[in-house]
Design a protein around this motif. Structure first.
Motif, short mmCIF file in Angstrom:
data_model
loop_
_atom_site.label_atom_id
_atom_site.label_comp_id
_atom_site.label_asym_id
_atom_site.label_seq_id
_atom_site.Cartn_x
_atom_site.Cartn_y
_atom_site.Cartn_z
N LEU A 267 0.83 -1.19 0.00
CA LEU A 267 0.00 0.00 0.00
C LEU A 267 0.87 1.24 0.00
CD1 LEU A 267 -2.84 -0.78 2.58
CD2 LEU A 267 -2.98 -0.80 0.09
N HIS A 268 0.39 2.28 -0.62
CA HIS A 268 1.06 3.58 -0.59
C HIS A 268 0.78 4.19 0.78
CE1 HIS A 268 2.38 7.58 -1.56
NE2 HIS A 268 2.68 7.22 -2.80
N GLU A 269 1.83 4.32 1.59
CA GLU A 269 1.66 4.77 2.97
C GLU A 269 0.98 6.13 3.06
OE1 GLU A 269 2.09 3.29 5.84
OE2 GLU A 269 2.71 1.41 4.88
N GLY A 270 1.39 7.06 2.21
CA GLY A 270 0.86 8.42 2.29
C GLY A 270 -0.56 8.56 1.79
N LYS A 271 -1.07 7.56 1.04
CA LYS A 271 -2.38 7.68 0.43
C LYS A 271 -3.39 6.68 0.99
CE LYS A 271 -0.57 9.27 -4.04
NZ LYS A 271 -0.52 9.00 -5.50
N SER A 272 -2.99 5.89 1.95
CA SER A 272 -3.87 4.83 2.48
C SER A 272 -4.17 5.12 3.94
CB SER A 272 -3.21 3.45 2.32
OG SER A 272 -2.89 3.22 0.96
N ARG A 273 -5.34 5.72 4.19
CA ARG A 273 -5.70 6.12 5.55
C ARG A 273 -7.22 6.22 5.67
NH1 ARG A 273 -5.47 12.56 6.20
NH2 ARG A 273 -7.17 11.89 7.53
N VAL A 274 -7.67 6.43 6.92
CA VAL A 274 -9.10 6.52 7.21
C VAL A 274 -9.53 7.99 7.21
CG1 VAL A 274 -10.91 6.06 8.91
CG2 VAL A 274 -9.07 4.38 8.55
N TYR A 275 -10.68 8.25 6.59
CA TYR A 275 -11.25 9.60 6.52
C TYR A 275 -12.67 9.59 7.08
CZ TYR A 275 -7.57 10.50 3.03
OH TYR A 275 -6.37 10.62 2.38
N ARG A 276 -13.09 10.75 7.57
CA ARG A 276 -14.50 10.95 7.86
C ARG A 276 -15.21 11.24 6.54
NH1 ARG A 276 -16.14 12.18 13.12
NH2 ARG A 276 -14.43 12.41 14.62
N CYS A 277 -16.30 10.57 6.28
CA CYS A 277 -17.04 10.82 5.04
C CYS A 277 -17.55 12.25 4.98
CB CYS A 277 -18.19 9.84 4.90
SG CYS A 277 -17.68 8.14 4.60
N SER A 278 -17.87 12.82 6.13
CA SER A 278 -18.38 14.20 6.16
C SER A 278 -17.33 15.20 5.71
CB SER A 278 -18.86 14.56 7.56
OG SER A 278 -17.79 14.45 8.50
N GLU A 279 -16.04 14.84 5.79
CA GLU A 279 -14.95 15.73 5.36
C GLU A 279 -14.56 15.47 3.92
OE1 GLU A 279 -11.89 14.97 8.17
OE2 GLU A 279 -12.96 15.93 9.85
N GLY A 280 -15.11 14.42 3.31
CA GLY A 280 -14.83 14.12 1.91
C GLY A 280 -13.64 13.21 1.72
N VAL A 281 -13.71 12.40 0.65
CA VAL A 281 -12.60 11.53 0.28
C VAL A 281 -12.40 11.65 -1.23
CG1 VAL A 281 -14.13 9.53 0.03
CG2 VAL A 281 -11.68 9.18 0.37
N THR A 282 -11.17 11.71 -1.66
CA THR A 282 -10.86 11.83 -3.08
C THR A 282 -10.80 10.45 -3.71
OG1 THR A 282 -9.60 13.86 -2.69
CG2 THR A 282 -9.21 12.72 -4.76
N PHE A 283 -11.54 10.30 -4.83
CA PHE A 283 -11.61 9.00 -5.51
C PHE A 283 -11.91 9.23 -6.98
CE2 PHE A 283 -14.13 4.99 -6.41
CZ PHE A 283 -13.04 4.13 -6.37
N LEU A 284 -11.03 8.74 -7.85
CA LEU A 284 -11.22 8.81 -9.31
C LEU A 284 -11.48 10.23 -9.79
CD1 LEU A 284 -13.40 5.61 -9.88
CD2 LEU A 284 -10.90 5.84 -9.94
N GLY A 285 -10.75 11.18 -9.24
CA GLY A 285 -10.86 12.56 -9.69
C GLY A 285 -12.00 13.34 -9.08
N TRP A 286 -12.67 12.76 -8.09
CA TRP A 286 -13.78 13.42 -7.41
C TRP A 286 -13.51 13.54 -5.93
CZ3 TRP A 286 -17.97 15.45 -9.90
CH2 TRP A 286 -18.15 15.06 -11.24
N ARG A 287 -14.05 14.61 -5.34
CA ARG A 287 -14.08 14.75 -3.89
C ARG A 287 -15.50 14.39 -3.47
NH1 ARG A 287 -10.24 14.57 0.05
NH2 ARG A 287 -10.95 15.67 1.94
N ILE A 288 -15.64 13.24 -2.80
CA ILE A 288 -16.96 12.66 -2.53
C ILE A 288 -17.37 12.92 -1.08
CG2 ILE A 288 -18.26 10.50 -2.41
CD1 ILE A 288 -16.50 9.51 -4.72
#
Length: 401
Positions: free
Chosen positions: A270-291
């Motif tokens: 896994l890419h250490e800097g890019k593999s972490r837990v996020y709050r969904c309310s704060e958004g997560v970046t996926f496939l060019g989108w901030r979801i």
């Protein structure tokens, strides 16, 4: 080998189908889609029957050898080495995947969205939006240098678990072994000696049709592990980017630890800097989108790149180097992508910023004096936006949102 894999039914007798005229003709057709103006493709198509006769003969006589790759680098959105196979080799790639895909497709997890009929980035983003609305936390993971890290021996083992047709496996092995050198990846995994990384062939070329399909096969054990062992409520993977949704941070961090252990068996990290837990309310970046739970926005880099392309297209159109039809195709493609999120006003601002003037329109469309053409419209009509509802209508038939 997992117990479920040991009982997996193997498929044979694929070779005659692979080298059949019907399969080779369909492979040539698919390989040429959108590329018939290229000189090498046009030369092959012009003499297609003779080319396919020669190619079929080489395959049946086991004397087919893949040619060298043409390599070039792209830097948008990040530096990548792209490898382009000769056209006749791309025909063989399509012929191979056309017989392998039906065998593997029925076994793939439904949560894998890349390079599969009826699925894709739009469906993956839609699934991520639904999951973000249901769960408070998400684990975002990215496999480090995925394509350069794919181990040839492990990949062939995965193929052999489902395929028992020896000649089909030989052709797949020939294509895999013929991969050109990729970016050097040096990792040590449990059980390795000092020399192990140097003794194992790895890496698939970006740009190969077979690479996309084989990449799905290579990570299918991970998909099965997530669904059968981790039993994650919501899981979405697109090539080497994937999301796991859950109710607590603790369960997702625990899942991450087990994912690392499972990926060790595939010789991936896994890419250490890019593999972490996020709050969904704060958004997560996926496939060019901030979801987010209730909306999705294009990431800034996507918008910046499209504005740059719009400027380049407008200049090319005004200089007579690009036809209106080509402009429409490219813009409509981006609109189709942008419409998957909340981008009504963003699109309106961008298209207002880059009008295509009357003098250029006269050359290509015969527009009347005083006509301003917007790239979302048909020639020479324009767009209208209802300020109250935010609905944009394209007279040419491109749907608004």
């Amino acid at each position: 080998m997992e117990e479920s894999d040991s009982r997996m039914k193997r498929t044979g007798n694929l070779w005659d189908t692979l080298v059949s005229w019907e399969n080779l003709h369909e492979a040539a057709r698919r390989a040429a889609l959108g590329k018939k103006r290229r000189s090498d493709v046009a030369a092959f198509v012009l003499n297609q029957e003779a080319e396919l006769v020669a190619l079929r003969s080489e395959l049946k006589d086991r004397i087919y050898e893949p040619g060298p790759y043409r390599q070039f680098h792209v830097n948008d959105p990040k530096p990548r080495l792209i490898s382009a196979a000769a056209f006749r080799d791309r025909v063989v790639h399509h012929a191979l995947t056309q017989v392998l895909e039906p065998v593997f497709e029925c076994c793939f997890a439904r949560d894998s969205y890349a390079c599969r009929t009826g699925l894709g980035t739009h469906q993956a983003v839609a699934a991520a939006r639904r999951a973000a609305a249901r769960f408070p936390y998400v684990l975002k993971c990215d496999v480090r240098k995925y394509f350069p890290s794919i181990d040839h021996s492990l990949l062939m083992d995965l193929l052999e678990r489902k395929i028992k047709c020896r000649r089909t496996l030989e052709l797949a092995g020939l294509i895999i072994a013929g991969s050109n050198p990729q970016e050097e990846v040096l990792h040590y995994f449990p059980g390795d000696t000092l020399f192990t990384p140097g003794m194992r062939r790895r890496g698939l070329p970006l740009g190969n049709q077979t690479s996309q399909f084989l990449a799905n096969i290579y990570l299918d054990p991970l998909d099965q592990f997530v669904k059968r062992e981790l039993k994650t409520a919501a899981y979405i993977r697109y090539v080497d980017d994937f999301l796991l949704f859950g109710g607590t941070k603790e369960e997702l961090w625990a899942a991450r630890k087990r994912l690392v252990e499972r990926l060790d068996g595939l010789r991936l990290m896994l890419h250490e800097g890019k593999s972490r837990v996020y709050r969904c309310s704060e958004g997560v970046t996926f496939l060019g989108w901030r979801i987010f739970p209730n909306r999705a926005r294009l990431v800034r880099g996507n918008v910046v790149r499209f504005r740059r392309r719009m400027r380049e297209m407008r200049n090319s159109f005004h200089d007579g180097r690009m036809e209106w039809f080509a402009v429409q195709q490219r813009v409509r493609s981006w609109i189709g992508h942008a419409m998957q999120g909340d981008t009504v006003f963003l699109r309106s601002r961008i298209f207002d910023q880059f009008p295509f003037d009357r003098s250029a329109a006269d050359r290509w469309c015969g527009a009347g004096v005083g006509t301003t053409i917007h790239p979302t419209s048909g020639c020479p009509t324009g767009t209208t936006t209802n300020r109250r509802t935010g609905t944009t209508t394209w007279v040419s038939g491109v749907p608004g949102k």
